[in-house]
Motif scaffolding. Sequence first.
Motif, PDB file in Angstrom:
ATOM      1  N   GLY A   1      39.401  40.362  30.654  1.00 14.85           N
ATOM      2  CA  GLY A   1      39.441  40.067  29.226  1.00 14.85           C
ATOM      3  C   GLY A   1      38.817  41.192  28.430  1.00 14.85           C
TER       4      GLY A   1
ATOM      5  N   TRP B   1      37.429  41.760  24.927  1.00 14.72           N
ATOM      6  CA  TRP B   1      36.997  41.170  23.671  1.00 14.72           C
ATOM      7  C   TRP B   1      36.629  42.266  22.696  1.00 14.72           C
ATOM      8  CZ3 TRP B   1      36.929  37.421  27.339  1.00 14.72           C
ATOM      9  CH2 TRP B   1      37.212  36.118  26.905  1.00 14.72           C
TER      10      TRP B   1
ATOM     11  N   VAL C   1      35.510  41.927  30.436  1.00  9.35           N
ATOM     12  CA  VAL C   1      34.997  40.807  31.228  1.00  9.35           C
ATOM     13  C   VAL C   1      35.920  40.682  32.429  1.00  9.35           C
ATOM     14  CG1 VAL C   1      34.600  38.318  31.216  1.00  9.35           C
ATOM     15  CG2 VAL C   1      34.082  39.671  29.176  1.00  9.35           C
ATOM     16  N   ARG C   2      35.361  40.760  33.630  1.00  8.74           N
ATOM     17  CA  ARG C   2      36.180  40.764  34.849  1.00  8.74           C
ATOM     18  C   ARG C   2      35.870  39.558  35.724  1.00  8.74           C
ATOM     19  NH1 ARG C   2      38.866  45.429  35.449  1.00  8.74           N
ATOM     20  NH2 ARG C   2      38.172  47.192  34.184  1.00  8.74           N
TER      21      ARG C   2
ATOM     22  N   LYS D   1      37.274  35.404  36.997  1.00 14.13           N
ATOM     23  CA  LYS D   1      37.412  34.069  36.406  1.00 14.13           C
ATOM     24  C   LYS D   1      36.060  33.506  35.964  1.00 14.13           C
ATOM     25  CE  LYS D   1      39.718  29.705  37.485  1.00 14.13           C
ATOM     26  NZ  LYS D   1      40.570  29.062  38.500  1.00 14.13           N
TER      27      LYS D   1
ATOM     28  N   TYR E   1      34.871  35.280  32.814  1.00 18.24           N
ATOM     29  CA  TYR E   1      35.752  34.967  31.694  1.00 18.24           C
ATOM     30  C   TYR E   1      35.464  33.550  31.177  1.00 18.24           C
ATOM     31  CZ  TYR E   1      40.062  34.982  28.941  1.00 18.24           C
ATOM     32  OH  TYR E   1      40.972  34.941  27.911  1.00 18.24           O
TER      33      TYR E   1
ATOM     34  N   LYS F   1      32.353  33.577  29.211  1.00 11.15           N
ATOM     35  CA  LYS F   1      32.527  34.104  27.859  1.00 11.15           C
ATOM     36  C   LYS F   1      33.064  33.027  26.916  1.00 11.15           C
ATOM     37  CE  LYS F   1      32.769  37.558  24.897  1.00 11.15           C
ATOM     38  NZ  LYS F   1      31.619  38.313  24.434  1.00 11.15           N
TER      39      LYS F   1
END
Length: 131
Positions: free
Chosen positions: A37, A39, A46-47, A49, A52, A55
């Motif tokens: 992700g 952002w 963001v790496r 699951k 994420y 977050k």
Amino acid sequence: MTETQTQPAFSAEVWAAFWAAPDMSRVGDVLADDIVGYWQGDPRPVRGKQAYVGKIAELVTAAPDLALDLVDSATVDGSTAGEQLVYLHYVGRGTGPDGPFAIRGIDRVRSRDGLVIENVIRYDEVDPASI
């Protein structure tokens, strides 16, 4: 006879249903384990699951009444077989630590076999009267 539950595939409709009333117990249902992700404002992606989902949990905790409304979307085939790109245009309202806010945003979501593998998130704060 037992009924087999199928995992939902990511779509603009799934996104809209989640953000109309965020439910953290369902947030990971359509995320790949290796999701990335991007952002706006964060210097690093963001790496994974777990990160994420963390977050998203931060966002929902900071603005518990956050709701994003889908304005428009488009879905196209990705450059790799089995991939789709979903473009989402949305407006949102919530109350954060500094009070009420409104945003207008665009996400570009890449999914493979129904699971989100990448999300690029861009938004601007706007005058609440403008949405």
